[in-house]
Design a protein around this motif. Structure first.
Motif, PDB file in Angstrom:
ATOM      1  N   ARG A 113       0.959  -1.246  -0.153  1.00  0.00           N
ATOM      2  CA  ARG A 113      -0.121   0.124   0.023  1.00  0.00           C
ATOM      3  C   ARG A 113       0.789   1.369   0.140  1.00  0.00           C
ATOM      4  N   GLU A 170       1.431  -7.339  -8.763  1.00  0.00           N
ATOM      5  CA  GLU A 170       1.561  -5.951  -9.281  1.00  0.00           C
ATOM      6  C   GLU A 170       0.053  -5.443  -9.130  1.00  0.00           C
ATOM      7  N   LYS A 173      -2.188  -3.743  -5.046  1.00  0.00           N
ATOM      8  CA  LYS A 173      -1.882  -2.463  -4.775  1.00  0.00           C
ATOM      9  C   LYS A 173      -3.177  -1.721  -4.204  1.00  0.00           C
ATOM     10  N   SER A 224       4.336   0.027   1.416  1.00  0.00           N
ATOM     11  CA  SER A 224       5.209   0.216   0.099  1.00  0.00           C
ATOM     12  C   SER A 224       6.050   1.755   0.426  1.00  0.00           C
TER      13      SER A 224
END
Length: 419
Positions: A113, A170, A173, A224
């Motif tokens: 995140r 990917e 997120k 993240s």
């Protein structure tokens, strides 16, 4: 290290960062009247004394809860509560508010995140201190950004699910809003008298564990990027790039700023249409004179690796997270605003155009991080192929509790108001 975590670690931090087109940048909403310091729905409720443990901060907590329940019901709202000894000689409660939006098919522990972070408490001294830049305005900027990307996230995830494109790492997120309590010192700044909420949340998330074989072992490792906003809202800010490891993210935000300015979307710009009544002529009466030189909120996009990096020297809410390995992008000006920790850090001393520009820039950066190009308009456009599908509700760990429909009762603690 188990396999999913290893795979996650090998994905470049810059993967799938998609810049917005000019048309998408132009479509980003302005906060407009919501940032009016007296009547604005987002900002004005925050321009009040918000000392931990007082009715003032309880009212602000209720404002946050009501905002998410009313405008962003798809976000999962939770609280991380702690009671800690303070420099005042008695313990006080601290409440961190966390709002999370993940792909609806994602499993707990599998979502990396972008965290948009600000503290929402105000200093006890000087009496009556509002803290408009510190950090009422940053909180309002974050609320605006969350509301601005919400519908696009829904469109993107619905399109991905319809196309069966839900199996890529990917694709996992999400975005998280972290509103931290107790950043300010009560007496004198020290490791013990400051960052009460940040220290409690970082410790709680580090200790909590996700299910076995999750991509991320703890809620802390799901962050993240920790994008911390502080002391924003005064005119002509200059924010350095503090951390070499997140300079790429700084560069992306600086690029968004440059493009927004080129499109004449920054209201604080000397070249914004609202600041020019008619095209200026040169001294000979010919073609219009050159535009004024554009200032930059983020002037260090071209900073070299060999330059000085000051990350960590400024004590702020990122410190407990950074110490545990979280990557930080710190949006705090250097020098600090002249109103810093003064009684005139209030709504009247905010520069309204600058506040709106920061909100627009944070929104653009979040939209690019979340790969929302093609989804900000009503008709989404699919861009990439992934595979697989699963579905589970994401539930926070640690000491957090689910938000309830009675925000005032959840947060109210008026018995601790005697300062």
């Amino acid at each position: 290290m188990h396999i999913p975590t290893l795979l996650a670690a090998l994905i470049p931090a810059t993967a799938a960062y998609t810049k917005l087109s000019d048309s998408s940048l132009k479509s980003l909403p302005s906060p407009g009247s919501d940032f009016d310091i007296k009547t604005g729905a987002l900002l004005s409720p925050l321009l009040t004394v918000r000392v931990p443990g007082t009715p003032g901060i309880a009212a602000v907590q209720a404002h946050f809860v009501t905002f998410f329940q009313t405008h962003l019901p798809s976000w999962k709202l939770s609280f991380q509560n702690s009671t800690q000894p303070t420099a005042l000689g008695r313990p006080l409660p601290f409440v961190n508010i966390v709002a999370t939006r993940d792909p609806p098919w994602a499993k707990q522990g599998d979502v990396g995140r972008l965290a948009l972070v600000a503290h929402y408490d105000s200093k006890i001294d000087p009496p009556g201190f509002i803290g408009a830049t510190d950090s009422a305005a940053p909180c309002a900027m974050i609320l605006h950004a969350a509301r601005s990307v919400d519908a696009a996230l829904t469109r993107k995830w619905e399109a991905m699910k319809s196309a069966g494109q839900t199996g890529s790492l990917e694709g996992e997120k999400g975005v998280q809003i972290i509103l931290l309590d107790g950043e300010e010192a009560f007496l004198n700044w020290s490791d013990e008298d400051s960052l009460y909420g940040a220290r409690a949340l970082a410790a709680s998330w580090e200790q909590a564990t996700n299910p076995a074989m999750s991509t991320f072992r703890t809620p802390l490792s799901e962050i993240s990027l920790f994008l911390l906003l502080d002391l924003l809202g005064s005119r002509n800010p200059s924010v350095p790039s503090y951390f070499k490891t997140t300079h790429w993210a700084y560069q992306n935000m600086a690029s968004a700023e440059t493009r927004l300015r080129a499109l004449k979307l920054f209201k604080s710009s000397p070249n914004h249409p609202s600041r020019k009544k008619a095209p200026a002529k040169n001294s000979k009466g010919g073609a219009p004179a050159r535009e004024a030189r554009e200032p930059k909120f983020l002037p260090e996009a071209n900073k070299k690796d060999t330059a000085t990096w000051l990350g960590g020297l400024i004590q702020d809410d990122h410190i407990p997270f950074m110490a545990k390995g979280v990557e930080v992008l710190h949006m705090i000006p250097d020098p600090f605003p002249t109103v810093w920790h003064r009684i005139d850090d209030d709504g009247a001393h905010l520069d309204g155009a600058t506040v709106e520009d920061w909100a627009l820039l944070v929104t653009a950066f979040a939209a690019e991080w979340l790969d929302l190009e093609g989804y900000l308009a009503a008709k989404p456009v699919m861009k990439r192929e992934v595979g697989g599908e699963g579905e589970a509700e994401v539930v926070m760990g640690g000491t957090e509790t689910d938000a309830r429909p009675e925000p005032v009762e959840v947060q109210g603690r008026s018995e601790l108001s005697n300062f």
